[in-house]
Scaffold this active site. Structure first.
Site, PDB file in Angstrom:
ATOM      1  N   GLU A 245      26.498 117.993 -24.444  1.00 35.06           N
ATOM      2  CA  GLU A 245      27.381 118.593 -25.457  1.00 35.06           C
ATOM      3  C   GLU A 245      28.028 119.796 -24.796  1.00 35.06           C
ATOM      4  O   GLU A 245      27.410 120.854 -24.678  1.00 35.06           O
ATOM      5  CB  GLU A 245      26.561 119.021 -26.685  1.00 35.06           C
ATOM      6  CG  GLU A 245      25.874 117.886 -27.413  1.00 35.06           C
ATOM      7  CD  GLU A 245      26.858 116.948 -28.099  1.00 35.06           C
ATOM      8  OE1 GLU A 245      28.003 117.361 -28.364  1.00 35.06           O
ATOM      9  OE2 GLU A 245      26.499 115.794 -28.351  1.00 35.06           O
ATOM     10  N   CYS A 279      32.037 126.324 -29.731  1.00 39.96           N
ATOM     11  CA  CYS A 279      32.521 125.192 -28.929  1.00 39.96           C
ATOM     12  C   CYS A 279      33.640 124.448 -29.638  1.00 39.96           C
ATOM     13  O   CYS A 279      34.593 123.998 -29.024  1.00 39.96           O
ATOM     14  CB  CYS A 279      31.380 124.243 -28.599  1.00 39.96           C
ATOM     15  SG  CYS A 279      30.479 123.695 -30.052  1.00 39.96           S
TER      16      CYS A 279
HETATM   17  P1  NAD Z   1      26.081 127.406 -19.543  1.00 44.45           P
HETATM   18  O1  NAD Z   1      26.514 126.084 -19.060  1.00 44.45           O
HETATM   19  O2  NAD Z   1      26.368 128.582 -18.701  1.00 44.45           O
HETATM   20  O3  NAD Z   1      24.511 127.440 -19.805  1.00 44.45           O
HETATM   21  C1  NAD Z   1      23.889 126.568 -20.723  1.00 44.45           C
HETATM   22  C2  NAD Z   1      22.434 126.408 -20.369  1.00 44.45           C
HETATM   23  O4  NAD Z   1      22.320 125.721 -19.127  1.00 44.45           O
HETATM   24  C3  NAD Z   1      21.671 127.720 -20.208  1.00 44.45           C
HETATM   25  O5  NAD Z   1      20.413 127.572 -20.805  1.00 44.45           O
HETATM   26  C4  NAD Z   1      21.555 127.850 -18.692  1.00 44.45           C
HETATM   27  O6  NAD Z   1      20.440 128.616 -18.285  1.00 44.45           O
HETATM   28  C5  NAD Z   1      21.401 126.412 -18.282  1.00 44.45           C
HETATM   29  N1  NAD Z   1      21.772 126.108 -16.894  1.00 44.45           N
HETATM   30  C6  NAD Z   1      22.644 126.769 -16.089  1.00 44.45           C
HETATM   31  N2  NAD Z   1      22.725 126.155 -14.881  1.00 44.45           N
HETATM   32  C7  NAD Z   1      21.895 125.085 -14.933  1.00 44.45           C
HETATM   33  C8  NAD Z   1      21.563 124.053 -14.008  1.00 44.45           C
HETATM   34  N3  NAD Z   1      22.103 123.983 -12.787  1.00 44.45           N
HETATM   35  N4  NAD Z   1      20.675 123.101 -14.397  1.00 44.45           N
HETATM   36  C9  NAD Z   1      20.138 123.125 -15.637  1.00 44.45           C
HETATM   37  N5  NAD Z   1      20.413 124.092 -16.545  1.00 44.45           N
HETATM   38  C10 NAD Z   1      21.290 125.055 -16.208  1.00 44.45           C
HETATM   39  O7  NAD Z   1      26.728 127.562 -20.989  1.00 44.45           O
HETATM   40  P2  NAD Z   1      26.643 128.793 -21.987  1.00 44.45           P
HETATM   41  O8  NAD Z   1      27.528 129.885 -21.469  1.00 44.45           O
HETATM   42  O9  NAD Z   1      25.231 129.110 -22.294  1.00 44.45           O
HETATM   43  O10 NAD Z   1      27.260 128.181 -23.322  1.00 44.45           O
HETATM   44  C11 NAD Z   1      28.627 128.188 -23.604  1.00 44.45           C
HETATM   45  C12 NAD Z   1      29.208 126.812 -23.427  1.00 44.45           C
HETATM   46  O11 NAD Z   1      28.507 125.915 -24.284  1.00 44.45           O
HETATM   47  C13 NAD Z   1      30.651 126.717 -23.859  1.00 44.45           C
HETATM   48  O12 NAD Z   1      31.366 125.924 -22.939  1.00 44.45           O
HETATM   49  C14 NAD Z   1      30.573 126.022 -25.196  1.00 44.45           C
HETATM   50  O13 NAD Z   1      31.740 125.343 -25.560  1.00 44.45           O
HETATM   51  C15 NAD Z   1      29.430 125.105 -24.994  1.00 44.45           C
HETATM   52  N6  NAD Z   1      28.843 124.666 -26.261  1.00 44.45           N
HETATM   53  C16 NAD Z   1      28.983 123.359 -26.627  1.00 44.45           C
HETATM   54  C17 NAD Z   1      28.486 122.920 -27.839  1.00 44.45           C
HETATM   55  C18 NAD Z   1      28.602 121.486 -28.272  1.00 44.45           C
HETATM   56  O14 NAD Z   1      27.878 121.093 -29.169  1.00 44.45           O
HETATM   57  N7  NAD Z   1      29.464 120.691 -27.673  1.00 44.45           N
HETATM   58  C19 NAD Z   1      27.830 123.822 -28.672  1.00 44.45           C
HETATM   59  C20 NAD Z   1      27.705 125.143 -28.263  1.00 44.45           C
HETATM   60  C21 NAD Z   1      28.207 125.547 -27.044  1.00 44.45           C
END
Ligand code: NAD
Length: 502
Positions: A245, A279
């Site tokens: 997501e 998002c």
């Molecule tokens: P992010 O991708 O920076 O981090 C998300 C999670 O992934 C964190 O817990 C982080 O520690 C982890 N992570 C980072 N690198 C990783 C790796 N290499 N392997 C595994 N895990 C890893 O995103 P964010 O800044 O926390 O969230 C914002 C983003 O989330 C925005 O793009 C937003 O649109 C999206 N979002 C999507 C939805 C949806 O339902 N589609 C909902 C909420 C947020």
């Protein structure tokens, strides 16, 4: 570590979470390395047999107790969400309400969605009983973001648990305390359950990567498209299935026959609430040229009275993640450089961790503010000559998550033309609050769906069972005892079954 930036430092063994409004330390959490992650997955594996063997009614009881525990602790939880994420307490409460709705839906509908069903075996196999059953996968790894720190991971967690899986959850480094509070409430509500049904591992991206590498049966990720791609690549090693997501660049179409005031109200809210860190928040608006001036004036009027802050009167809070502020600044500056005009605010709207609403019009469609996810309280508005043009521009994106249409007469018709996972008509974000409706997108917005029946099925595998009830004399197809006369009969029957369509 005690900085206002939650970033990993090599060799650190603890993660310190801070209040984004003032940098105050909230809590320090031990970071889980690969060994600790594996141990958590082992605990979840140990609990999976017991939890998976419970009846749907039993799991429903435990899930609903968890919801009630969250209600009992709602003040404490909302205070924590306000402190660690920055959003106003009322918004935190709304997030909790939506989370509870989904826990209840998953708990109450799991049996209906997943119960074994008898399917027709077809004429050729009429001596068989055919059963389609959905089995839990086992242990689900969930990795969450920080923007809706309980609502978004809950879309996977509640549904995975209701389907009979155990869960290992890695909350975002920006919402670790909230994630642990939410998980702990499950254990507190259900002390008789074995350890390991729902556990948390804490840390930065490295801990998430360790979870992806571990012995889990599926990874459910919510976060940015860039991280989603890394996770999918890493998951390929063990062929671990992924649910992704990711981000969005959601468009709103305001047709000529729209209720202008209602559309402006929804756009103003959808673009700026939660500091624009949604998002499926509003990022781009395509409005019919005939109503553009009135619409823009109305949006400007509403947003002139909307201000961020950390007090109870604030419309929204600070930016949760400091690094996002630079992205928002870059998008505003790029938009203005490329022919856009700011009718409200501008680069000066960025004040420390707070960003005042910014409304940009006539921005070049190729600029970063239109093409990339901004994730701030800004929006772009462009006028269009027709619904066709609006649909074409809305669909021209590397993302395809949510979307919105305002039209008195043609809302549903326009919605059906949008390449998005979900569309809300004459309101914003309606789909996210209806538990039965799946949520998710395609392209850079991800793979798969959370919520509703499709979101429940994501955490199960189909198990097909074919039971031969009796043998049809002389018609043993799958046997060396098959005879010439059986094959002759088949050659006569096949044209009757499949050869009569002209
Ligand atoms: P992010 O991708 O920076 O981090 C998300 C999670 O992934 C964190 O817990 C982080 O520690 C982890 N992570 C980072 N690198 C990783 C790796 N290499 N392997 C595994 N895990 C890893 O995103 P964010 O800044 O926390 O969230 C914002 C983003 O989330 C925005 O793009 C937003 O649109 C999206 N979002 C999507 C939805 C949806 O339902 N589609 C909902 C909420 C947020």
């Amino acid at each position: 570590m005690s900085t206002t930036e939650s970033t990993a430092v090599a060799g650190e063994t603890t993660l310190t979470s801070v209040n984004p409004a003032n940098g105050e330390v909230i809590a320090t959490h031990p970071i889980a390395d690969q060994q600790a992650v594996n141990a958590a997955v082992d605990r979840a594996r140990g609990a999976a047999t017991t939890w998976g063997a419970l009846t749907y009614a039993e799991r429903k009881k435990y899930l609903l107790r968890w919801a009630s525990r969250l209600v009992a602790k709602s003040e404490e939880l909302c205070d924590l969400i306000h402190a660690e994420n920055g959003k106003p307490r009322d918004d935190a409460f709304l997030e909790l309400l939506l989370t509870l709705e989904h826990i209840a839906w998953a708990a109450k509908n799991a049996e209906k969605v997943l119960k074994p069903r008898k399917v027709s075996p077809g004429a050729l196999m009429s001596n068989f009983g055919a059963y389609l059953e959905q089995r839990p996968l086992g242990v689900i790894g969930v990795i969450g973001p920080w923007n809706y720190p309980i609502f978004t991971p809950n879309g996977s967690i509640a549904y995975a648990l209701a389907a009979g899986n155990t869960v290992v959850y890695k909350p975002s480094e920006y919402s670790t305390s909230i994630g642990n509070f939410y998980t702990k409430a499950f254990a507190e509500a259900n002390p008789e359950l074995p350890d390991g049904v729902f556990v948390t591992v804490n840390g930065y991206g490295e801990t998430g990567a360790a979870l992806v590498r571990s012995d889990i049966d599926k990874i459910a990720f919510t976060g940015s498209a860039a991280t989603g791609k890394k996770i999918m690549a890493a998951a390929a090693d063990r062929l671990t299935p992924v649910l992704l997501e990711c981000g969005g660049k959601d468009a709103v179409i305001v047709a000529a026959d729209a209720d202008i005031k209602a559309a402006a109200d929804a756009v103003a809210y959808g673009a700026t609430m939660n500091s624009g860190q949604t998002c499926a928040g509003v990022e781009r608006v395509y409005v019919d040229a005939s109503i553009r001036d009135e619409f823009v004036a109305e949006v400007k009027k509403i947003l002139s009275d909307v201000h961020p802050g950390s007090d109870d009167k604030a419309a929204y809070g600070p930016m949760t993640m400091p690094s996002q502020i630079d992205i928002v600044r870059r998008h505003i500056e790029d938009a203005l450089k490329n022919g856009g005009t700011a009718v409200l605010g501008g680069p000066e709207s960025i004040k420390g961790p707070y960003i005042e609403p910014v409304v940009l019009v006539d921005v070049d469609e190729n600029s970063a503010a239109v093409r990339e996810e901004t994730f701030g309280p800004t929006l772009t508005i462009r006028s269009v000559r027709s619904v066709d043009e609006a649909v074409a521009l809305a669909n021209d994106s590397t993302y395809s998550l949510g979307s919105t249409v305002f039209s008195r007469k043609h809302g549903l018709e326009i919605a059906r033309r949008l390449e998005a996972g979900a569309t809300s008509v004459n309101a914003v974000l309606g789909f996210a609050a209806i538990s039965a409706l799946p949520f998710g997108g395609g392209r850079d917005s991800g793979i798969g769906r959370i919520h509703g029946a499709p979101g429940m099925l994501e955490f199960t595998a189909a198990h097909s069972i074919a039971v031969q009830r009796f043998q049809i004399p002389g018609i043993a197809l799958l046997s060396y005892a098959r005879t010439e006369s059986t094959m002759k009969l088949l050659r006569r029957v096949v044209p009757l079954l499949h050869g009569r369509n002209k």
